[in-house]
Design a protein around this motif. Structure first.
Motif, PDB file in Angstrom:
ATOM      1  N   ARG A 138       0.781  -1.227  -0.053  1.00 58.03           N
ATOM      2  CA  ARG A 138      -0.032  -0.006   0.068  1.00 58.03           C
ATOM      3  C   ARG A 138       0.922   1.273   0.092  1.00 58.03           C
ATOM      4  O   ARG A 138       0.356   2.474   0.572  1.00 58.03           O
ATOM      5  N   GLY A 139       2.222   1.190  -0.568  1.00 54.25           N
ATOM      6  CA  GLY A 139       2.979   2.229  -0.737  1.00 54.25           C
ATOM      7  C   GLY A 139       3.652   2.943   0.522  1.00 54.25           C
ATOM      8  O   GLY A 139       3.769   1.955   1.658  1.00 54.25           O
ATOM      9  N   HIS A 140       4.032   3.935   0.485  1.00 60.32           N
ATOM     10  CA  HIS A 140       4.778   4.479   1.857  1.00 60.32           C
ATOM     11  C   HIS A 140       4.495   5.937   1.867  1.00 60.32           C
ATOM     12  O   HIS A 140       4.108   6.571   1.004  1.00 60.32           O
ATOM     13  N   SER A 141       4.638   6.658   2.969  1.00 62.84           N
ATOM     14  CA  SER A 141       4.597   7.966   3.087  1.00 62.84           C
ATOM     15  C   SER A 141       6.086   8.652   3.797  1.00 62.84           C
ATOM     16  O   SER A 141       6.925   7.893   4.502  1.00 62.84           O
ATOM     17  N   GLU A 142       6.543   9.756   3.382  1.00 60.17           N
ATOM     18  CA  GLU A 142       7.741  10.209   3.699  1.00 60.17           C
ATOM     19  C   GLU A 142       7.721  11.689   3.885  1.00 60.17           C
ATOM     20  O   GLU A 142       6.959  12.502   3.241  1.00 60.17           O
ATOM     21  N   ALA A 143       8.439  12.127   5.004  1.00 60.67           N
ATOM     22  CA  ALA A 143       8.552  13.663   5.177  1.00 60.67           C
ATOM     23  C   ALA A 143       9.761  14.271   4.655  1.00 60.67           C
ATOM     24  O   ALA A 143      10.846  13.768   4.736  1.00 60.67           O
ATOM     25  N   ARG A 144       9.472  15.408   3.864  1.00 64.22           N
ATOM     26  CA  ARG A 144      10.717  16.019   3.324  1.00 64.22           C
ATOM     27  C   ARG A 144      10.700  17.620   3.935  1.00 64.22           C
ATOM     28  O   ARG A 144       9.905  18.099   4.208  1.00 64.22           O
TER      29      ARG A 144
END
Length: 197
Positions: A138-144
């Motif tokens: 289900r993908g991923h989330s990332e903070a930039r």
């Protein structure tokens, strides 16, 4: 460089693909601007019913104008990521993001008047959030994170935000030469919305 001129150039770069809102309150914190992007990609054979695959990609960009960037501010933002943004904006309050979710970027852009001190620079580099869902099915989330220093016109990023640095550096030169920004290019098309989520 003043923050308003620089932000005007940056928002113009985002406005072509993002929905931009100024003065947006999110989870009790006011952001100078907020941008939202979504993309759907599909592959099918002959007819849409014979879909082979589908992917959804998202980005939320949060713009802040601050006097200085501090470790305390970054800790506070990370709290917003873990307590509200990831559960609500990425997963929609569910256990996992929606089907076909590939990624969601949570991008923070801090425009600060003063150059970050050494403690802040260290905190910028160590600012990290990367979460996968169902072994990445289900993908991923990332903070930039991008910190633009108005005093010395330098850009500082975390590892995930490194790919954005060139665009932000270039924006200093564009602002200095008086390039048209968001206010000149997009403000007449529609009034920036104000609100909260």
């Amino acid at each position: 460089m003043d923050q308003a001129s620089y932000l005007n150039i940056i928002l113009a770069k985002y406005a072509g693909t993002f929905d931009i809102e100024k003065n947006r309150v999110i989870d009790g914190r006011e952001y100078t601007a907020y941008g939202y992007f979504s993309s759907l990609g599909e592959k099918y054979v002959l007819v849409k019913k014979a879909k082979l695959w589908s992917v959804k990609a998202y980005e939320h960009a949060f713009f802040l104008t601050e006097d200085a960037c501090s470790p305390h501010l970054l800790t506070e933002l990370m709290g917003h990521v873990t307590d509200y943004m990831e559960p609500v904006l990425v997963r929609g309050g569910e256990k996992y993001p929606e089907k076909d979710h590939m990624y969601t970027y949570l991008t923070f852009v801090i425009l600060c008047r003063k150059t970050p001190d050494e403690a802040a620079k260290k905190a910028i580099k160590s600012f990290r959030f990367d979460k996968g869902y169902l072994f990445s099915m289900r993908g991923h989330s990332e903070a930039r994170l991008v910190v633009a220093d108005m005093e010395t016109e330098q850009i500082f990023t975390n590892g995930a935000g490194r790919s954005l640095a060139k665009m932000y550096r270039k924006a200093f030169a564009e602002a200095a030469r008086g390039a048209k920004g968001y206010n000149e290019l997009y403000a007449q098309e529609s009034n920036p919305r104000e609100g909260s989520i």
